[in-house]
Design a protein around this motif. Structure first.
Motif, PDB file in Angstrom:
ATOM      1  N   ALA A  35       0.817  -1.214   0.000  1.00 41.27           N
ATOM      2  CA  ALA A  35       0.000   0.000   0.000  1.00 41.27           C
ATOM      3  C   ALA A  35       0.854   1.268   0.000  1.00 41.27           C
ATOM      4  O   ALA A  35       0.359   2.341  -0.352  1.00 41.27           O
ATOM      5  N   ARG A  36       2.114   1.152   0.342  1.00 42.27           N
ATOM      6  CA  ARG A  36       3.001   2.313   0.304  1.00 42.27           C
ATOM      7  C   ARG A  36       3.286   2.756  -1.131  1.00 42.27           C
ATOM      8  O   ARG A  36       3.706   3.877  -1.358  1.00 42.27           O
ATOM      9  N   GLU A  37       3.069   1.862  -2.090  1.00 47.97           N
ATOM     10  CA  GLU A  37       3.217   2.150  -3.516  1.00 47.97           C
ATOM     11  C   GLU A  37       4.559   2.814  -3.837  1.00 47.97           C
ATOM     12  O   GLU A  37       4.625   3.837  -4.516  1.00 47.97           O
ATOM     13  N   LEU A  38       5.636   2.193  -3.374  1.00 51.83           N
ATOM     14  CA  LEU A  38       6.970   2.737  -3.616  1.00 51.83           C
ATOM     15  C   LEU A  38       7.406   2.520  -5.056  1.00 51.83           C
ATOM     16  O   LEU A  38       7.176   1.451  -5.622  1.00 51.83           O
ATOM     17  N   GLY A  39       8.049   3.509  -5.616  1.00 53.31           N
ATOM     18  CA  GLY A  39       8.706   3.334  -6.898  1.00 53.31           C
ATOM     19  C   GLY A  39       9.959   2.497  -6.707  1.00 53.31           C
ATOM     20  O   GLY A  39      10.379   2.216  -5.572  1.00 53.31           O
ATOM     21  N   ASP A  40      10.576   2.114  -7.811  1.00 51.97           N
ATOM     22  CA  ASP A  40      11.756   1.246  -7.725  1.00 51.97           C
ATOM     23  C   ASP A  40      12.896   1.875  -6.932  1.00 51.97           C
ATOM     24  O   ASP A  40      13.549   1.204  -6.136  1.00 51.97           O
ATOM     25  N   VAL A  44      14.440   0.140  -3.575  1.00 49.15           N
ATOM     26  CA  VAL A  44      15.852  -0.234  -3.407  1.00 49.15           C
ATOM     27  C   VAL A  44      16.420   0.438  -2.163  1.00 49.15           C
ATOM     28  O   VAL A  44      17.149  -0.190  -1.382  1.00 49.15           O
ATOM     29  N   GLU A  45      16.055   1.681  -1.925  1.00 51.57           N
ATOM     30  CA  GLU A  45      16.553   2.387  -0.738  1.00 51.57           C
ATOM     31  C   GLU A  45      16.062   1.711   0.536  1.00 51.57           C
ATOM     32  O   GLU A  45      16.820   1.566   1.496  1.00 51.57           O
ATOM     33  N   VAL A  46      14.814   1.274   0.545  1.00 52.39           N
ATOM     34  CA  VAL A  46      14.275   0.563   1.716  1.00 52.39           C
ATOM     35  C   VAL A  46      15.025  -0.750   1.923  1.00 52.39           C
ATOM     36  O   VAL A  46      15.315  -1.130   3.062  1.00 52.39           O
ATOM     37  N   LEU A  47      15.373  -1.432   0.845  1.00 58.26           N
ATOM     38  CA  LEU A  47      16.152  -2.668   0.980  1.00 58.26           C
ATOM     39  C   LEU A  47      17.509  -2.381   1.616  1.00 58.26           C
ATOM     40  O   LEU A  47      17.956  -3.126   2.495  1.00 58.26           O
ATOM     41  N   TYR A  48      18.172  -1.338   1.187  1.00 63.47           N
ATOM     42  CA  TYR A  48      19.459  -0.981   1.797  1.00 63.47           C
ATOM     43  C   TYR A  48      19.297  -0.699   3.285  1.00 63.47           C
ATOM     44  O   TYR A  48      20.084  -1.183   4.106  1.00 63.47           O
ATOM     45  N   ALA A  58      25.989   5.173  -4.676  1.00 63.17           N
ATOM     46  CA  ALA A  58      25.554   5.409  -6.060  1.00 63.17           C
ATOM     47  C   ALA A  58      25.711   4.175  -6.946  1.00 63.17           C
ATOM     48  O   ALA A  58      24.783   3.793  -7.673  1.00 63.17           O
ATOM     49  N   ALA A  59      26.861   3.522  -6.901  1.00 60.44           N
ATOM     50  CA  ALA A  59      27.107   2.371  -7.781  1.00 60.44           C
ATOM     51  C   ALA A  59      26.172   1.215  -7.466  1.00 60.44           C
ATOM     52  O   ALA A  59      25.628   0.573  -8.373  1.00 60.44           O
ATOM     53  N   GLY A  60      25.950   0.950  -6.200  1.00 58.53           N
ATOM     54  CA  GLY A  60      25.067  -0.145  -5.797  1.00 58.53           C
ATOM     55  C   GLY A  60      23.622   0.122  -6.186  1.00 58.53           C
ATOM     56  O   GLY A  60      22.930  -0.758  -6.703  1.00 58.53           O
ATOM     57  N   LYS A  61      23.177   1.343  -5.960  1.00 62.30           N
ATOM     58  CA  LYS A  61      21.794   1.671  -6.308  1.00 62.30           C
ATOM     59  C   LYS A  61      21.596   1.582  -7.818  1.00 62.30           C
ATOM     60  O   LYS A  61      20.587   1.043  -8.286  1.00 62.30           O
ATOM     61  N   THR A  62      22.565   2.064  -8.578  1.00 61.21           N
ATOM     62  CA  THR A  62      22.483   1.976 -10.037  1.00 61.21           C
ATOM     63  C   THR A  62      22.415   0.527 -10.483  1.00 61.21           C
ATOM     64  O   THR A  62      21.611   0.174 -11.358  1.00 61.21           O
ATOM     65  N   TYR A  63      23.215  -0.325  -9.878  1.00 61.50           N
ATOM     66  CA  TYR A  63      23.220  -1.753 -10.212  1.00 61.50           C
ATOM     67  C   TYR A  63      21.837  -2.360 -10.037  1.00 61.50           C
ATOM     68  O   TYR A  63      21.313  -3.020 -10.937  1.00 61.50           O
ATOM     69  N   TRP A  64      21.219  -2.137  -8.875  1.00 59.79           N
ATOM     70  CA  TRP A  64      19.916  -2.736  -8.587  1.00 59.79           C
ATOM     71  C   TRP A  64      18.816  -2.097  -9.421  1.00 59.79           C
ATOM     72  O   TRP A  64      17.885  -2.785  -9.857  1.00 59.79           O
ATOM     73  N   MET A  65      18.918  -0.806  -9.674  1.00 57.35           N
ATOM     74  CA  MET A  65      17.921  -0.143 -10.515  1.00 57.35           C
ATOM     75  C   MET A  65      17.964  -0.704 -11.940  1.00 57.35           C
ATOM     76  O   MET A  65      16.912  -0.932 -12.553  1.00 57.35           O
TER      77      MET A  65
END
Length: 96
Positions: A35-40, A44-48, A58-65
């Motif tokens: 229900a939070r309807e998070l974008g990608d 990814v930030e919540v996973l971190y 930056a590099a890790g987030k880009t990888y997962w995105m």
């Protein structure tokens, strides 16, 4: 997320040990989280924050995105975090 916690416990009664990965999958698949309807990017930030206890770099987030943009499911990305060496080291630090 409190409601989701109760669901994880109830669904796992009699199933043995609850792994961090299985608990996380149930939290992230809960109606409350969806229900939070998070974008990608926010997902990814919540996973971190959840698995690593820190903000993304930056590099890790880009990888997962890029993974998500190329059709990898959110569940598979979550598994990447839960099975990562960094998360395993964090868990080992807690004796888990």
């Amino acid at each position: 997320i409190g409601i989701a916690y109760n669901g994880v416990i109830a669904e796992n009664q009699g199933e043995g040990e609850i792994t961090a990965e299985n608990a996380a999958k149930r939290f992230f698949a809960s109606d409350e989280f969806i229900a939070r309807e998070l974008g990608d990017a926010d997902y990814v930030e919540v996973l971190y924050q959840t698995f690593m206890g820190r903000a993304s770099e930056a590099a890790g987030k880009t990888y997962w995105m890029q993974k998500l943009q190329n059709g990898v499911t959110r569940e598979t990305v979550l598994e990447g975090f839960s099975q990562s060496d960094e998360f395993k080291e964090i868990m080992a630090g807690y004796g888990l």
